[in-house]
Enzyme design. Sequence first.
Site, short mmCIF file in Angstrom:
data_model
loop_
_atom_site.label_atom_id
_atom_site.label_comp_id
_atom_site.label_asym_id
_atom_site.label_seq_id
_atom_site.Cartn_x
_atom_site.Cartn_y
_atom_site.Cartn_z
N SER A 1 -10.11 -1.19 6.80
CA SER A 1 -9.50 -0.90 5.49
C SER A 1 -8.82 -2.08 4.80
O SER A 1 -8.39 -1.95 3.66
CB SER A 1 -8.49 0.24 5.63
OG SER A 1 -9.16 1.45 5.73
N SER B 1 -9.81 1.44 2.79
CA SER B 1 -8.94 2.29 2.02
C SER B 1 -7.87 1.53 1.23
O SER B 1 -7.31 2.08 0.28
CB SER B 1 -8.24 3.29 2.94
OG SER B 1 -7.37 2.63 3.84
N LYS C 1 0.86 -1.19 0.00
CA LYS C 1 0.00 0.00 0.00
C LYS C 1 0.89 1.24 0.00
O LYS C 1 2.00 1.21 0.56
CB LYS C 1 -0.88 -0.04 1.25
CG LYS C 1 -1.98 1.01 1.32
CD LYS C 1 -2.85 0.79 2.56
CE LYS C 1 -3.97 1.79 2.69
NZ LYS C 1 -4.83 1.53 3.87
#
Lengths: 91, 473
Positions: free
Chosen positions: B175, B151, B76
Amino acid sequence: MDLKEIKHLAELSKLEFSQEELQAFSKEFEQLVDFADIVKNSSESGQIKYAQIDMNDLRQDKPKESMSVEKLLQNTPKVASQSIVVPRIVE
Amino acid sequence: MEILSLSALEIREKILTKKLSCQEVVKAFVEQIKKCQKYNAVLEIFDDVEEKAKEMDEKIGQGFKGKLAGVPIIIKDNILYEGKICSCSSKFLKDFVAPYNATVIEKVLAEGAIILGRANMDEFAMGSSTENSAFGVTHNPLDFDRVPGGSSGGSACAVALNMCPIALGTETGGSVRQPASYCGIYGLKPTYGRISRYGIVAFASSLDQVGIFSKTVEDNALMLEVIAGGDEHDSTSSQTAVDNYSCFENDCKYTIGIPKEIVQISQGMACQKNYQNFIDSLKKKGFAVKEISLDGISLCLPTYYILAPAEAASNLARFDGVKYTSRNKEAKTLQEIYKKSRSEGFGKEVKRRIMLGNYVLSAGLYDAYYKKAKAVQGKIISQFDKAFEQCDLIAMPTTIGEAFKIGSKPSNPIDTYKEDVFTVSANIAGVPSLSIPFGQGENGLPLGIQILAKKFDEKKIYSFANSFTKGEE
């Protein structure tokens, strides 16, 4: 919440909003605060712990090799003589 | 095509037995990333991956047998990898080059992983859809018109579309698990403190954790084995011994708790029938199912939306246009640098949360909101402790339904926040939770069920998931 309060909050947050954004924001903010009020008005209560983990294992306070100044400043927008440059704040 | 569908364990095995080279593996996955560009899951393929693969082949030739030897992964965009851009999908950090490696990066590299690139996310991990990225939305791997969740939507999409077998994400309120559920894969949020947060860009420090996406339970457990553990750079990381998570327990006669409040909340939601199917399936497979109570659970979501913005407002104060973010060109005074840089740098959702955070922390309101939220959190933690005296694991839906359409939730932020209704409790209580793919919604898109355990009981979750899914096949 009135516009004056929202403006003050923006000032504290170091954020600028256009008049239109502020109008839209104050409406939205009401909903957000109503949502937070569920907690405020709840009768539930337990032990307050500010850290989720019961520990604070600090490492030995011994000097070690660290990052170079160049590396630390590699992302800084304005640098001179290994220092961060900002506008003059003291007259 | 064959390489792409292999699990991380299979890739490692084939590389170590010289059936494949790391270079072949990396080439195949890089091509797949390029082929899937329109999904906008990966923001950048790192330019040194071929070189790293070559080095790895040489190292393996000399006898290296790391747990991730030759395994390609994607990270990420809020995890620092030295020398690479780490933008948190924000305009504000679009040119930020990581000056050091996060501990998780050090650990995966030491075990031989090849980091292919960085994945799209909601800006500063604030969102449930990846629509808040400054670099455009990521698309759902199974339905292009829908979100992948967030997310960590880019990481989830990348794994689901075979761009890598394992990806790292981060969790503050769901997330990892929510996008895992939307994309039909496994997603773990470990116990708070299980994995070092050193080198992860902070959102809400008392809740943030690194999470793991994978297509198999084994791969997920393997990755946790590699990245878990105490770290002198993160005083909130736990020194609790790291289990051999991938050696599953054979006899998994666990009692699974079903919170009656969750059954109530899910009434009328798209996930309701699937949850019931899961419970039936548990019984059919011989697991003991027990009704339990978590009566404060409906307070988790509003509690989260006080604690997380409060900590975010404080953490994001460091982005000021002075030290390491872009600086507004017109600003003449220091105050103007702060205000103008932050105003042009941050996106709408981030600004909203900073404002809300500063509101709940402001003088006169702190006790009523932040302190009260901490007290409610204390209550929820003790309810979970009590629940785990009656059962080994707790099962609940991961999401309210299938992935929603891109752009379908623009007007009211609370509507989007409600996406997190089932996931936030694990973050508030600090317990581990794994979302496992189970069932489909009415449009044929995947749904997930999450399995929660006591703190540091990840091994039990994996053992259950392994035993449960084996029966499914």
